[in-house]
Each structure stands twice: as C-alpha cells, then as structure tokens.
Scaffold this motif. Structure first.
Motif, PDB file in Angstrom:
ATOM      1  N   GLY A 115       2.612  11.430 -16.334  1.00 46.09           N
ATOM      2  CA  GLY A 115       3.054  11.031 -15.247  1.00 46.09           C
ATOM      3  C   GLY A 115       3.707   9.383 -15.216  1.00 46.09           C
ATOM      4  N   ASN A 116       4.714   9.354 -14.205  1.00 44.48           N
ATOM      5  CA  ASN A 116       5.136   7.881 -14.531  1.00 44.48           C
ATOM      6  C   ASN A 116       4.114   6.774 -13.823  1.00 44.48           C
ATOM      7  OD1 ASN A 116       6.545   5.435 -13.679  1.00 44.48           O
ATOM      8  ND2 ASN A 116       8.207   6.494 -12.904  1.00 44.48           N
ATOM      9  N   PRO A 117       3.632   6.024 -14.935  1.00 43.57           N
ATOM     10  CA  PRO A 117       2.732   4.922 -14.492  1.00 43.57           C
ATOM     11  C   PRO A 117       2.956   4.204 -12.870  1.00 43.57           C
ATOM     12  CG  PRO A 117       3.452   4.765 -16.811  1.00 43.57           C
ATOM     13  CD  PRO A 117       4.555   5.775 -15.963  1.00 43.57           C
ATOM     14  N   LEU A 118       4.119   4.345 -12.683  1.00 40.70           N
ATOM     15  CA  LEU A 118       4.355   3.300 -11.661  1.00 40.70           C
ATOM     16  C   LEU A 118       4.325   3.952 -10.203  1.00 40.70           C
ATOM     17  CD1 LEU A 118       7.453   1.176 -12.749  1.00 40.70           C
ATOM     18  CD2 LEU A 118       5.079   0.501 -12.719  1.00 40.70           C
ATOM     19  N   THR A 119       4.119   5.469 -10.449  1.00 39.56           N
ATOM     20  CA  THR A 119       4.266   6.350  -9.186  1.00 39.56           C
ATOM     21  C   THR A 119       3.259   5.830  -8.260  1.00 39.56           C
ATOM     22  OG1 THR A 119       5.085   7.947 -10.373  1.00 39.56           O
ATOM     23  CG2 THR A 119       4.309   8.611  -8.359  1.00 39.56           C
ATOM     24  N   TYR A 120       2.085   5.773  -8.687  1.00 39.01           N
ATOM     25  CA  TYR A 120       0.804   5.644  -7.659  1.00 39.01           C
ATOM     26  C   TYR A 120       0.168   4.029  -8.257  1.00 39.01           C
ATOM     27  CZ  TYR A 120       1.396  10.358  -6.554  1.00 39.01           C
ATOM     28  OH  TYR A 120       2.026  11.645  -6.028  1.00 39.01           O
ATOM     29  N   PHE A 121       0.653   3.391  -8.894  1.00 35.98           N
ATOM     30  CA  PHE A 121       0.384   1.989  -9.221  1.00 35.98           C
ATOM     31  C   PHE A 121      -0.369   1.253  -8.330  1.00 35.98           C
ATOM     32  CE2 PHE A 121       0.922  -2.499 -10.256  1.00 35.98           C
ATOM     33  CZ  PHE A 121       0.060  -2.703 -11.406  1.00 35.98           C
ATOM     34  N   MET A 122      -1.655   0.928  -8.664  1.00 39.52           N
ATOM     35  CA  MET A 122      -2.761   0.208  -7.663  1.00 39.52           C
ATOM     36  C   MET A 122      -3.094   1.278  -6.225  1.00 39.52           C
ATOM     37  SD  MET A 122      -3.503  -2.435  -9.238  1.00 39.52           S
ATOM     38  CE  MET A 122      -4.326  -3.255  -8.019  1.00 39.52           C
ATOM     39  N   PHE A 123      -2.911   2.527  -6.594  1.00 38.37           N
ATOM     40  CA  PHE A 123      -3.062   3.629  -5.561  1.00 38.37           C
ATOM     41  C   PHE A 123      -2.084   3.324  -4.459  1.00 38.37           C
ATOM     42  CE2 PHE A 123      -7.348   5.850  -5.497  1.00 38.37           C
ATOM     43  CZ  PHE A 123      -7.139   6.175  -6.510  1.00 38.37           C
ATOM     44  N   ARG A 124      -0.808   2.679  -4.906  1.00 48.18           N
ATOM     45  CA  ARG A 124       0.322   2.791  -3.757  1.00 48.18           C
ATOM     46  C   ARG A 124       0.504   4.229  -3.265  1.00 48.18           C
ATOM     47  NH1 ARG A 124       5.863   3.019  -3.751  1.00 48.18           N
ATOM     48  NH2 ARG A 124       6.837   1.580  -2.130  1.00 48.18           N
ATOM     49  N   GLY A 125       0.644   4.295  -2.194  1.00 48.31           N
ATOM     50  CA  GLY A 125       0.755   5.788  -1.582  1.00 48.31           C
ATOM     51  C   GLY A 125      -0.161   6.613  -1.426  1.00 48.31           C
ATOM     52  N   VAL A 126      -1.123   6.297  -1.773  1.00 47.64           N
ATOM     53  CA  VAL A 126      -2.500   7.111  -1.935  1.00 47.64           C
ATOM     54  C   VAL A 126      -3.571   6.817  -0.825  1.00 47.64           C
ATOM     55  CG1 VAL A 126      -4.441   7.990  -3.384  1.00 47.64           C
ATOM     56  CG2 VAL A 126      -2.175   7.517  -4.541  1.00 47.64           C
ATOM     57  N   GLY A 127      -3.448   7.705   0.359  1.00 47.35           N
ATOM     58  CA  GLY A 127      -4.075   7.292   1.502  1.00 47.35           C
ATOM     59  C   GLY A 127      -4.776   8.732   2.198  1.00 47.35           C
TER      60      GLY A 127
ATOM     61  N   SER B  19       0.907  -1.110  -0.015  1.00 44.47           N
ATOM     62  CA  SER B  19      -0.029   0.112   0.025  1.00 44.47           C
ATOM     63  C   SER B  19       1.026   1.070   0.020  1.00 44.47           C
ATOM     64  CB  SER B  19      -1.014   0.112   1.145  1.00 44.47           C
ATOM     65  OG  SER B  19      -0.103   0.045   2.173  1.00 44.47           O
ATOM     66  N   GLY B  20       2.007   1.144   0.623  1.00 38.51           N
ATOM     67  CA  GLY B  20       3.050   2.327   0.513  1.00 38.51           C
ATOM     68  C   GLY B  20       2.419   3.655   1.492  1.00 38.51           C
ATOM     69  N   LEU B  21       1.666   3.262   2.589  1.00 40.98           N
ATOM     70  CA  LEU B  21       0.880   3.997   3.263  1.00 40.98           C
ATOM     71  C   LEU B  21       1.819   4.433   4.560  1.00 40.98           C
ATOM     72  CD1 LEU B  21      -2.811   3.087   2.973  1.00 40.98           C
ATOM     73  CD2 LEU B  21      -1.572   4.874   1.621  1.00 40.98           C
ATOM     74  N   ALA B  22       2.676   4.073   4.740  1.00 35.40           N
ATOM     75  CA  ALA B  22       3.717   4.209   5.980  1.00 35.40           C
ATOM     76  C   ALA B  22       4.078   5.640   6.209  1.00 35.40           C
ATOM     77  CB  ALA B  22       4.839   3.337   6.206  1.00 35.40           C
ATOM     78  N   GLU B  23       4.204   6.419   5.453  1.00 26.65           N
ATOM     79  CA  GLU B  23       4.842   7.602   5.471  1.00 26.65           C
ATOM     80  C   GLU B  23       3.518   8.581   5.144  1.00 26.65           C
ATOM     81  OE1 GLU B  23       7.795   8.459   6.742  1.00 26.65           O
ATOM     82  OE2 GLU B  23       8.143   6.440   6.925  1.00 26.65           O
ATOM     83  N   GLN B  24       2.864   8.580   5.880  1.00 23.44           N
ATOM     84  CA  GLN B  24       1.752   9.775   5.683  1.00 23.44           C
ATOM     85  C   GLN B  24       1.701  11.044   6.333  1.00 23.44           C
ATOM     86  OE1 GLN B  24      -1.760   9.056   3.293  1.00 23.44           O
ATOM     87  NE2 GLN B  24       0.106   7.919   2.415  1.00 23.44           N
ATOM     88  N   ASP B  25       1.430  12.198   5.921  1.00 23.36           N
ATOM     89  CA  ASP B  25       1.550  13.650   6.697  1.00 23.36           C
ATOM     90  C   ASP B  25      -0.024  14.074   7.000  1.00 23.36           C
ATOM     91  OD1 ASP B  25       2.185  15.913   7.782  1.00 23.36           O
ATOM     92  OD2 ASP B  25       2.882  16.717   5.945  1.00 23.36           O
ATOM     93  N   TYR B  26      -0.298  13.992   8.239  1.00 24.15           N
ATOM     94  CA  TYR B  26      -1.617  14.656   8.663  1.00 24.15           C
ATOM     95  C   TYR B  26      -1.515  15.899   9.167  1.00 24.15           C
ATOM     96  CZ  TYR B  26      -2.580   9.488   7.994  1.00 24.15           C
ATOM     97  OH  TYR B  26      -2.675   8.401   7.368  1.00 24.15           O
ATOM     98  N   SER B  27      -0.457  16.444   9.222  1.00 17.93           N
ATOM     99  CA  SER B  27      -0.148  17.673   9.932  1.00 17.93           C
ATOM    100  C   SER B  27      -0.912  18.742   9.659  1.00 17.93           C
ATOM    101  CB  SER B  27       1.240  18.291  10.200  1.00 17.93           C
ATOM    102  OG  SER B  27       1.838  18.392   8.918  1.00 17.93           O
ATOM    103  N   ASN B  28      -1.428  18.994   8.270  1.00 16.19           N
ATOM    104  CA  ASN B  28      -2.091  20.273   7.684  1.00 16.19           C
ATOM    105  C   ASN B  28      -3.426  20.023   7.483  1.00 16.19           C
ATOM    106  OD1 ASN B  28       0.379  21.987   7.915  1.00 16.19           O
ATOM    107  ND2 ASN B  28       1.132  20.636   5.631  1.00 16.19           N
TER     108      ASN B  28
END
Length: 443
Positions: free
Chosen positions: A111-123, A26-35
């Motif tokens: 955009g690079n097709p692999l950046t958010y492939f399968m919504f990786r990092g989109v959280g 999922s790539g969701l380990a590094e999420q910023d919620y501060s703002n």
C-alpha cells in the motif's frame, strides 16, 4: 555514554513523530455513516479487545517456558510490541498494509505509505471494501492487534540471547518491510495472493507462517546459546497454562472477528476454532503418552495453541468435522517437528518454527484440501496448487527477508548479548530486574 546517546536518539524520534502528528490534518471531513450496523460495531470492538489480550497471553506462555533468569525479558519482548507496533501502525504500517495498492490491477504488492499516514482519513465512518458496516478506525485497530502479536511470536526462537534495543529495531523493520506487505498481498482487495484465490481467513499465512519463518531465520542468525546442550525445566508451568488459556480466549476474537460482522460466518469460525484447539490438545497428550511420556501440562498447552494456529487460515472455510482433522494432524506434525528439532543443531529456544511455523503451514495446506466448494476433496485443484505456490513464495520472502533484516539490524545494533549478559540472564543484564527478587552486583 554511547548507550545513553542511543536512547536519547530513540526518544528524539518519538518526540518528532508526536510533533508531526499534531500538524497532519485528520482528513475526517468526508465520512460515510449510512451503512453503520450497531451489532457489527459492538462485535468488532469486542473482537479487537480479545485479540489484544492474546499478546499478554503469549507473554505468560513464553515467560513460563524460559529459565527464571530470563522471564521478565521474555515477557517484556511481547509487551513492548504493543507499544512500538501501535505507534508504527498509526504512522505508516496501516497504510502499507491497506493503503492504495501499488502494483498492477489484481497484483498489488504494498500500500501507498501516504494513504493513511498518521491515520489520516481513518475515523468513525465506514469503508466500502474493508469495513462496510462498522467504523473504519475499528478495522484499523483490529488489524493492528494482528500486527502486534506477529513479532512477539518470533521472540521465542531467540529467547535468552537477544539485545533488547536490537530487537526493537528489528521489530520496526519487520513490520514495515515484511508483515505489512504480506498483509497487503493476502487481505487487500488488490493483493495478488488474494486474487489468486489463496485462502487465509485470519492469519495462518500472514501471522503464523511469517513469524515461524522469521523465527527460524533468527535462531540460525543468532546461533546457539552457550548452554543450549543443557536441558532446562520451565520456570513457571502455571504461567504457561495461564498464557495458553488467555490465547485460547483471545483467539475467538482473532478468528471469529475476522468475519468482520456479527453473523453466521463468525459463528462458524468460533465453533471451528474451539473444536480444532480441543482436538489438538488431546492429540498432543495422547501422542506423548503413546510414546511412553507422562501427560503434561506443558504438552497440553502447546497442543491447544498448535490447534489454534492450524485452524486460523481455515476457520470459516471448512466444516466442524474437518476442524477436528486439522487439529489432530497439526498436533502430530508439530510434535514430531519438535522431536526432530531437539536432535538437530538448531537452537529455536521455545520451538517457534515447529509449533507456529509448521502449524501455519499445515493449516494452510489443509485449508486448500477441505475448503468448501473449492477444496481438493471437492475435486478442485486450482486452490490447492495456488496454496502450494503461495507457501513457497511466503516462505522465501519471510525467511530470506528476515535474515536480511537481522543482518541490517546487527550492523546498527549488535543483536547478540554479551557472553556475560547471557550467563547472568537478560532480566539483570538488559533491565536490571529479577524474577527471583534478587539483584546481583556481578554484572
């Protein structure tokens, strides 16, 4: 037997996609919620839902205009977009539109097709450039709704004569190779149109011009219907009014939501959106009446939608007086364009190019005329000239690219329905269903 094999292949591709999704991290380990801002989050969730409502609205709008034997197929072509584009967007579409930019600094191409492939990092966290105060996942879903309605808009041009399976394939190709790169050019921080200063607040270029030019290409490629010379009455005018009302309602999310915040920009976009639509609806009715026609519900519905289309690129860049002017001029131009189309050999069944294409073009040009501080009326020419250049580039790319994709699709799955299938209607020939609740054995 071959037809069944093709459908098994399509189902197999979906199953493979589902399996890949299970194993992609999922790539969701590094999420910023501060703002995170609760108000912005609530508004963007609402706006996302409003924009999705536009596609069922379009289904009723188009479905009411077509012959009764093609109502279900025409409406389904909008609904199926919600399914296909939603999955495709998660897999690769969002990455191509908003992933890491490929291209020199300030000249991003896609955009690079692999950046958010399968919504990786989109959280649930924010994104510093694209979603600074609300969840990045909400931004991704908000943009998805724009991607959904664009191929659905195209369907009106070839309504009544396209094979359902071919349309689904074309839609996939269109999103990957035309819509997503165009969104990157226009809305990504590194997109070259954005860096030129081209103003498209909510999709006049990305959505309406691309759909309009693709519709024009589709009408040319598929050719005229067998009964194109026969005038037909809309099958269900209340459907048209219902659809237009849903579009008007949903468009507040489309335009005001593009502020990406619950702020004064969203308020300005909402005011201009409503005003331009109202002005265009009135203009359409009065213009028809001035030519000796009776004021019609269909004309009112088309007029208000043309106004919505035209104000979309300008929504927050102009004042409310300019929004009235944009609505009035767009309605007159589109109305006249439809008149010209009816006298030509072009069979754009539901006048997608005269309405959405010409409405988008008009709105794009008038944005550069009236835009606050940088518009032509303020003595600035740079934005106006770049808009004209962008118009040429986008027109060539979307028309030429769509024509090429139609040809590719036709080589894989013939796009034009058989003469018999066209005669009995797509509802029966493609879906074994009937709006009239009469199922024929003739086919």
């Amino acid at each position: 037997m071959k037809n069944k094999t093709n459908w098994w292949l399509i189902l197999g591709l979906l199953i493979i996609t589902a399996l890949i999704g299970v194993f992609v991290p999922s790539g969701l380990a590094e999420q910023d919620y501060s703002n995170m801002n609760a108000g912005d989050t609530a508004w963007m969730l609402t706006a996302t839902a409003l924009v999705l409502l536009m596609t069922p609205g379009l289904a009723f709008f188009y479905g009411g205009m077509i012959q009764s034997r093609n109502i279900i197929s025409t409406m389904l072509q909008s609904y199926i977009a919600m399914g296909i584009v939603s999955v495709l967007w998660v897999v690769v579409g969002f990455s191509i539109a908003f992933g890491d930019s490929i291209g020199p600094e300030g000249v991003g191409l896609f955009g690079n097709p692999l950046t958010y492939f399968m919504f990786r990092g989109v959280g649930g966290g924010t994104h510093p450039d694209l979603a600074p105060t609300f969840p990045f996942a909400v931004f991704a879903m908000f943009q998805l709704k724009f991607a959904i309605i664009t191929p659905a808009l195209i369907t009106g041009s070839f309504a009544g004569r396209v094979r359902f399976r071919a349309y689904m394939l074309f839609m996939c190709l269109f999103i990957v190779f035309i819509y997503a790169p165009l969104a990157h050019w226009t809305w990504h921080p590194n997109g070259f149109l954005r860096n030129w200063g081209v103003l498209d607040f909510a999709g006049g270029t990305v959505v309406h011009m691309s759909a309009g030019f693709a519709a024009l290409a589709g009408a040319i490629f598929l050719g005229r219907r067998k009964d194109a010379n026969k005038e037909f009455k809309p099958a269900n005018i209340p459907y048209i009014l219902l659809g237009a009302g849903m579009l008007w309602f949903g468009w507040f999310g489309f335009n005001a939501g593009s502020a990406l915040a619950a702020n004064e920009v969203a308020a300005s976009a909402l005011v201009n959106t409503n005003t331009a639509s109202a002005a265009a609806m009135l203009t359409w009715i009065f213009y028809d009446a001035a030519q000796g026609k009776k004021p019609s519900a269909v004309g009112a519905a088309i007029g208000l939608v043309v106004g919505l289309v035209a104000i979309t690129p300008a929504a927050c860049f102009v004042n409310v007086g300019a929004s009235i002017f944009i609505g009035v001029i767009a309605a007159i131009i589109s109305n006249y364009a439809i008149t010209l189309r009816t006298k030509s050999k072009l069979d754009d069944t539901l006048d997608v190019f005269p309405a959405h294409g010409m409405g988008g073009i008009t709105g794009m040009i008038l944005t550069a005329v009236f835009a606050n501080e940088v518009g032509l009326i303020h003595g600035e020419t740079n934005t106006f000239l770049y808009h004209l250049l962008a118009l040429v580039i986008v027109g060539i790319f979307t028309f030429g690219g769509s024509m090429f994709l139609y040809k590719i699709t036709d080589l894989i799955v013939p796009m034009r329905i058989s003469p018999h299938g066209e005669k009995i209607g797509l509802d029966l020939s493609q879906h074994e269903e009937s709006y009239n609740f009469v199922y024929s054995d003739e086919h």
